[in-house]
Design a protein around this motif. Sequence first.
Motif, PDB file in Angstrom:
ATOM      1  N   GLY A  75       3.372   2.430  -5.499  1.00 14.55           N
ATOM      2  CA  GLY A  75       2.124   2.465  -4.961  1.00 14.55           C
ATOM      3  C   GLY A  75       1.840   1.773  -3.466  1.00 14.55           C
ATOM      4  N   ALA A  76       2.406   0.681  -3.741  1.00 16.17           N
ATOM      5  CA  ALA A  76       2.157  -0.349  -2.245  1.00 16.17           C
ATOM      6  C   ALA A  76       2.766   0.408  -1.296  1.00 16.17           C
ATOM      7  N   PHE A  77       3.883   1.055  -1.297  1.00 14.22           N
ATOM      8  CA  PHE A  77       4.640   1.638  -0.310  1.00 14.22           C
ATOM      9  C   PHE A  77       3.667   3.152   0.041  1.00 14.22           C
ATOM     10  N   ALA A  78       2.979   3.645  -0.906  1.00  8.10           N
ATOM     11  CA  ALA A  78       1.974   4.816  -0.235  1.00  8.10           C
ATOM     12  C   ALA A  78       0.781   4.306   0.539  1.00  8.10           C
ATOM     13  N   VAL A  79       0.498   2.847   0.188  1.00  7.44           N
ATOM     14  CA  VAL A  79      -0.969   2.314   0.966  1.00  7.44           C
ATOM     15  C   VAL A  79      -0.315   2.071   2.492  1.00  7.44           C
ATOM     16  N   CYS A  80       0.795   1.672   2.576  1.00  2.44           N
ATOM     17  CA  CYS A  80       1.314   1.220   3.932  1.00  2.44           C
ATOM     18  C   CYS A  80       1.635   2.592   4.609  1.00  2.44           C
ATOM     19  N   ALA A  81       2.299   3.753   3.865  1.00  2.00           N
ATOM     20  CA  ALA A  81       2.881   4.647   4.529  1.00  2.00           C
ATOM     21  C   ALA A  81       1.928   5.959   4.865  1.00  2.00           C
ATOM     22  N   VAL A  82       0.852   5.858   4.218  1.00  2.00           N
ATOM     23  CA  VAL A  82       0.018   7.381   4.431  1.00  2.00           C
ATOM     24  C   VAL A  82      -0.620   6.989   5.703  1.00  2.00           C
TER      25      VAL A  82
END
Length: 252
Positions: A86-93
């Motif tokens: 989830g943290a990755f998605a927050v940064c990556a999107v």
Amino acid sequence: MVAGRGGGKRRWLPDQHGAWAMLAVPFAAGTFLSPHPGPAHLALFAAWLLGYVAVYHGQQWLRLRRNSRNPRAAGRHALPGLVFGGAFAVCAVPLAVAYPWLLAAALAAAPFVAVNTYHAWRNRERALVNGLAAVVPACGMLLVALRLGGGAVAPDGWRAALACLLYFAGTVPYVKTMIRERNSRTYHRASVVYHAVALAAAACLSPWLALPFALYLARAAALPGHRIKVPLVGALELAASLALLATLLLIF
């Protein structure tokens, strides 16, 4: 993510200490070789590290689901995987929206991640090909960070990325000769031969690269067979990685 009884921190963070230099050094080289390093690099680096940890937990979940007799073993990786994912998605999107070409870079890395996932599923993470597969996308991040900062990928970007690939690919057999394959003459010979070839290839990329790669060859030839403690092996490789980073920043 504070460590509690039983080593909670160890359950959340991968214990593959050698991977951190491989994740950081090519990225740092690409960032500081680019003409415009900035906040986007920080966001991308956060996404890169978070994605690595999320994938690690996903792979461990698959490995333990297939291979462990303990029905609860795989479950230990579910929550960390979801949190880091989830943290990755927050940064990556937001990055993907701002820089759509990053999706192509992620797609190029996908086959190598698939190789690592397959080896995790088969419980063969120590396989030589698995280690080598992990090196390629890590070194490719040099090109990604370079382009993100407005740098030209060719020709110097490719030369720097190939230098990273030559070094980090060599750490895979070398570290084995220091730990798990310390008594294998075959591994030792193969590691020395590889490093000799890498020295010649690095010198073709830049004569200055012959300096650190000559040291890498010397340590691959001389250190195996000595009972060097694992933390010292790690410290020496960290120093070798930083030497490569410094050399790249000086010559490219």
